[in-house]
Design a protein around this motif. Structure first.
Motif, mmCIF file in Angstrom:
data_model
loop_
_atom_site.group_PDB
_atom_site.id
_atom_site.type_symbol
_atom_site.label_atom_id
_atom_site.label_comp_id
_atom_site.label_asym_id
_atom_site.label_seq_id
_atom_site.Cartn_x
_atom_site.Cartn_y
_atom_site.Cartn_z
ATOM 1 N N GLU A 62 -63.702 -40.231 83.222
ATOM 2 C CA GLU A 62 -62.577 -39.396 83.625
ATOM 3 C C GLU A 62 -61.286 -39.788 82.921
ATOM 4 N N GLU A 63 -61.236 -40.992 82.362
ATOM 5 C CA GLU A 63 -60.040 -41.390 81.627
ATOM 6 C C GLU A 63 -59.852 -40.560 80.361
ATOM 7 N N LEU A 77 -57.890 -47.254 84.524
ATOM 8 C CA LEU A 77 -56.605 -47.693 83.997
ATOM 9 C C LEU A 77 -55.515 -46.651 84.174
ATOM 10 N N ASN A 78 -55.902 -45.373 84.235
ATOM 11 C CA ASN A 78 -54.907 -44.310 84.438
ATOM 12 C C ASN A 78 -54.719 -43.947 85.906
ATOM 13 N N ASP A 116 -51.734 -46.206 90.832
ATOM 14 C CA ASP A 116 -51.466 -45.843 89.442
ATOM 15 C C ASP A 116 -52.336 -46.600 88.452
ATOM 16 N N GLY A 117 -53.274 -47.423 88.934
ATOM 17 C CA GLY A 117 -54.145 -48.177 88.054
ATOM 18 C C GLY A 117 -53.667 -49.571 87.738
ATOM 19 N N HIS A 118 -52.520 -49.975 88.272
ATOM 20 C CA HIS A 118 -51.967 -51.303 88.030
ATOM 21 C C HIS A 118 -51.815 -52.041 89.361
ATOM 22 N N LEU A 157 -59.697 -53.877 79.034
ATOM 23 C CA LEU A 157 -58.297 -53.995 78.622
ATOM 24 C C LEU A 157 -57.786 -52.715 77.983
ATOM 25 N N HIS A 158 -58.713 -51.852 77.530
ATOM 26 C CA HIS A 158 -58.361 -50.571 76.930
ATOM 27 C C HIS A 158 -59.314 -49.517 77.473
#
Length: 654
Positions: free
Chosen positions: A651-652, A627-628, A209-211, A550-551
Motif C-alpha cells: 500500500e505504500e 512508513l507512510n 503517521d508512521g513515526h 528503513l526505506h
C-alpha cells in the motif's frame, strides 16, 4: 429521580454485604503442598547479581529539599530501573541499561554471562547541563528515534527534562560492534531544559503517521525543587490520598524529522493532547500504550498514585492528538473502586497481555496490597470484547483479579505478564516492597491516610519517614502461576524469590535466544539481578522480530532466526501479531514501546505454544503501520522458533 437513586444505592449496598459475607465465609482458595510442588517444578530460575561498575561509596537516601527532609526516606524510594534491547547489533536483546540509585549512574553493559562483548560504560549528558546535586536519573527507554536502523537511548530524570543519546553512524561494517560511550551523542528533548520529575515514559505512534512519538509522564510538579537541599520555601505533596490532581504534567511529543550521520539528530515537538486538568495532573507512576480496539491507534493507560487511573481512547489524526477518557460501567454488584477510571488506589505498574485468549488485550495493574497495611487490590482488567462501547465513553473491561487470584501480593510496582515455560498460559511476575528499615511505620501511614485532605499537601504535617523506617520492607517478589482450576497462586518462594527485595522495575527478554524468557529485577538501594530462565521442559514457542524497513518496500521479507545486517530496520513499535490456535482460540501480542513503571521489555513478541505437535505450523495475522502511516495487514504461516520479518507494504506504493 431521588427515589431511583436511593434504591440504586440500597441495592448496591445489600449486594456488597452479600459479596463480603460470601467472601469471608468461603475463605480464599488454597493449593495443597503436592500441587504447589508440581506447579513449581515447571520453572527454574537462577539469579545473577548485576555487577557494580562504580568505585564510589554507595548511598541509601537522597539529599532533598529542606521541607521534605522529615520524609527523606519516602522521597528516596524511586529510581531503580532496567531496560533490555540489542544495542551492539548481534541480533539478541542481551544489552542492559541499568540505573542504580546507590550511585545515580546510567550504565550500559552486556547482560551477565552473555559474553564480554564490550566494556560497561556510563551515559553522561555532558556537555548538556547536569548538576548531580539537584538531578538524578530515573530510567531508560530504548528506541530508534532518528530511524537509521541503530538503537538509541532516552534517559529520563528527576530535576531535568529527558536526554536523547543518539547512536552515531560511523565505523559500522555490519554485525556486532564493540560499543562505548563515545558512540552516543547527547541531545536535549526540550531546549532549553526544564525541571521535570519523570517516572514513566513510553513510545508509540500516537497520531498514526508512521513515526514513533513519545509520552513523558511526570510525578512531582513541573518546576519543583525536590532534590535541591539548598532551596527555600515548601514543596507540595499530594493533595489527597485518593483524589490528588496536583502532580506533574503529561507531555506528548510528535516526531518531526531526523538525520543520521556522525552528528545524528531528531526533532520531537510537544503538542497539546487536550487532557483535562484532573487527567493532566495525576501523580503518574506507570504508563502503557496499546491498540485496544483494532484501529492501530494506541490507547493510553495512566497508572496513577493517590487517585484514579485513566484509560484514554485514541482518536488522533496525523499531526493532531485527541483522546477521550473512558470509564467502566458499574453494576449493582460492582464496588466503585473496581470500575476502571473510578478507583482511589495507588497505581504503580501496568502491562498488556491476552490473559483470557479472546484476541483482545487485558490490562494488569499494580497497587498497594500489603497485608495488615493497606489491602487495596491489584487490577486485572479483563476485556469484554465489546470494543464498540468505547464510542459511548465506556471502557469495555471488568475487574477479574479476585476471581483469578491476582488481587494481592504486597506493595506492588512493575508487573509483567509472560509465558515463562511456553505452555501457552501466561504467568505474572510482580515487583514489590517499599522501604526497608527496623521501625514499622504503618500505623503512622494509616493515620496520615485518614487525615484531613486539606493538609495532606504540606510535608510538615506528615509523620517522619527517614532512614530506619520500614514500610512493607520484608515482602518478596511475586510469581503467579495458573493452576488447573484457572486460578493463579503466588509461587515466588518456591521458584527462587523468597528473599525479601525492594524491587521497582522488571525488564523481560529472551537474552540468549533459547526461547525461554529471562528478566532483570531492578532493586532500590540494593543489588539488582539478572534472572536466567532455566526451566527444564519448556513447550514450543514462536518469537517474532518485527522490523520496519528503513526505506519503502513492497514485500515482506522473512527468515528464521534473529536480525542481522541482511535485514536492516527499526522495531515496528505497535505492530500486532494474532495467533489462531487449535480449537478456535486467539491470542494477541504487540511490539511494546515501553509500557510499565521503570522496567522496559525488549521489542520482540513471544508466544508460548505448549505441546504443539512436531511439524505443525502456526498461522499468524499481522497488522502494522507502514512508513507512510497506512495500516497494512497480512497472514503468514510459520514454524515454531524465532523469526525475523522486515515489514514491507504494497500500500505504500498506491
Amino acid at each position: 429521580m431521588k427515589k431511583q437513586s436511593l434504591w440504586q444505592q440500597m441495592t448496591a449496598g445489600v449486594a456488597l454485604l452479600f459479596i463480603c459475607a460470601a467472601y469471608f465465609l468461603a475463605g480464599l482458595p488454597t493449593l495443597g503442598a503436592k500441587e504447589r510442588a508440581s506447579l513449581a517444578s515447571r520453572f527454574s530460575f537462577r539469579k545473577i547479581p548485576i555487577p557494580i561498575t562504580s568505585g564510589e561509596p554507595p548511598k541509601y537516601v537522597r539529599a532533598v529539599h529542606p521541607s521534605l527532609k522529615r520524609i527523606s526516606a519516602w522521597i528516596s524510594t524511586l529510581g531503580a530501573s532496567a531496560a533490555l534491547a540489542d544495542l551492539d547489533g548481534d541480533g539478541l536483546p542481551n544489552d542492559l541499561c541499568h540505573v542504580d540509585p546507590r550511585f545515580d549512574r546510567v550504565t550500559i553493559m552486556p547482560v551477565p554471562e552473555t559474553g564480554n562483548r564490550y566494556e560497561p560504560f556510563t551515559l553522561d549528558p555532558a556537555p548538556l547541563p547536569y548538576d548531580p546535586a539537584t538531578m538524578a536519573p530515573m530510567g531508560c527507554l530504548f528506541g530508534d528515534f532518528n530511524e537509521d536502523g541503530l538503537m538509541d537511548i532516552l534517559v529520563y530524570y528527576w530535576g531535568r527534562t529527558p536526554v536523547l543519546f543518539l547512536r552515531k553512524q560511523e565505523n559500522l561494517p555490519g554485525g556486532a560492534q564493540r560499543i562505548s560511550a563515545s558512540d552516543y551523542l547527547p541531545e536535549e528533548l526540550v531546549s532549553p531544559y526544564q525541571r521535570w520529575y519523570t517516572n514513566a515514559v513510553t513510545s508509540a505512534d500516537f497520531d498514526g503517521d508512521g513515526h514513533v512519538d513519545l509520552l513523558i509522564a511526570n510525578y512531582f510538579q513541573d518546576g519543583a525543587h525536590i532534590l535541591d537541599a539548598q532551596a527555600s520555601g515548601t514543596e507540595s505533596m499530594d493533595e489527597s490520598k485518593g483524589a490528588a490532581y496536583n502532580g506533574g504534567r503529561k507531555h506528548f511529543f510528535l516526531w518531526g524529522g531526523a538525520t543520521s550521520s556522525t552528528r545524528p539528530s531528531v526533532v520531537f515537538r510537544e503538542v497539546d493532547a487536550g487532557l483535562s486538568p484532573k487527567i493532566d495532573h495525576g501523580w503518574t507512576l506507570a504508563v502503557g500504550a496499546a491498540d485496544l480496539n483494532g484501529d492501530m491507534l494506541p490507547e493510553v493507560y495512566l497508572a496513577n498514585d493517590f487517585g484514579p487511573d485513566r484509560l484514554l481512547e485514541n482518536l488522533s489524526t496525523p499531526g493532531h492528538l485527541q483522546f477521550i477518557s473512558l470509564e467502566g460501567k458499574r453494576t449493582a454488584f460492582t464496588p466503585s473502586s473496581f470500575v476502571l477510571g473510578r478507583d482511589s488506589f495507588k497505581g504503580m505498574g501496568v502491562d498488556f497481555a491476552d490473559v483470557n485468549r479472546d484476541g483482545w488485550f487485558d490490562i494488569y495493574v499494580s497497587n498497594i496490597t500489603s497485608q495488615w497495611g493497606l489491602e487495596e487490590s491489584h487490577f486485572l482488567w479483563a476485556s469484554t470484547g465489546h470494543v464498540g462501547d468505547m464510542k459511548k465513553g465506556i471502557a469495555p473491561y471488568v475487574q477479574a483479579s479476585e476471581k483469578l487470584g491476582l488481587s494481592h501480593s504486597g506493595w506492588g510496582w512493575d508487573a509483567r505478564l509472560a509465558d515463562f515455560d511456553n505452555d501457552g498460559t501466561l504467568e505474572a511476575v510482580q515487583a514489590v516492597g517499599f522501604i526497608r528499615g527496623k521501625t514499622n511505620r504503618w500505623p503512622e501511614l494509616q493515620a496520615l491516610g485518614t487525615a484531613n485532605s486539606r493538609i495532606m499537601h504540606d510535608p510538615g504535617f506528615w509523620p517522619s519517614f527517614q532512614p530506619g523506617a520500614d514500610l512493607s520492607g520484608q515482602e518478596h517478589d511475586a510469581f503467579f502461576v495458573r493452576s488447573e482450576s484457572g486460578r493463579y497462586f503466588d509461587l515466588g518462594s518456591e521458584v527462587g524469590f523468597g528473599e525479601p527485595m525492594i524491587t521497582r522495575g522488571i525488564a523481560v527478554a529472551d537474552v540468549d535466544g533459547d526461547g525461554r524468557l529471562d528478566f532483570v529485577l531492578a532493586n532500590q538501594w540494593g543489588p539488582s539481578y539478572f534472572v536466567h530462565n532455566e526451566s527444564p521442559h519448556p513447550g514450543a514457542f514462536l518469537g517474532l522480530h518485527l522490523l520496519l524497513p528503513l526505506h519503502p518496500m513492497s514485500a515482506i521479507t522473512e527468515r528464521p532466526g534473529h536480525p542481522g545486517p541482511d535485514l536492516p530496520g527499526r522495531p515496528a513499535i505497535g505492530a500486532q501479531a494474532m495467533l489462531r490456535l487449535p480449537g478456535g482460540k486467539l491470542v494477541v501480542g504487540q511490539v511494546d514501546g515501553g509500557s510499565g513503571h521503570s522496567g522496559k521489555r525488549s521489542h520482540e513478541i513471544h508466544f508460548g505454544l505448549g505441546n504443539l505437535p512436531p511439524g505443525d505450523k502456526v498461522a499468524v495475522d499481522l497488522q502494522w503501520r507502514a512508513l507512510n502511516g497506512r495500516v497494512c495487514r497480512t497472514r503468514i504461516t510459520l514454524q515454531p522458533g524465532w523469526h525475523t520479518l522486515q515489514l514491507g507494504c504494497e500500500e505504500e506504493f498506491d
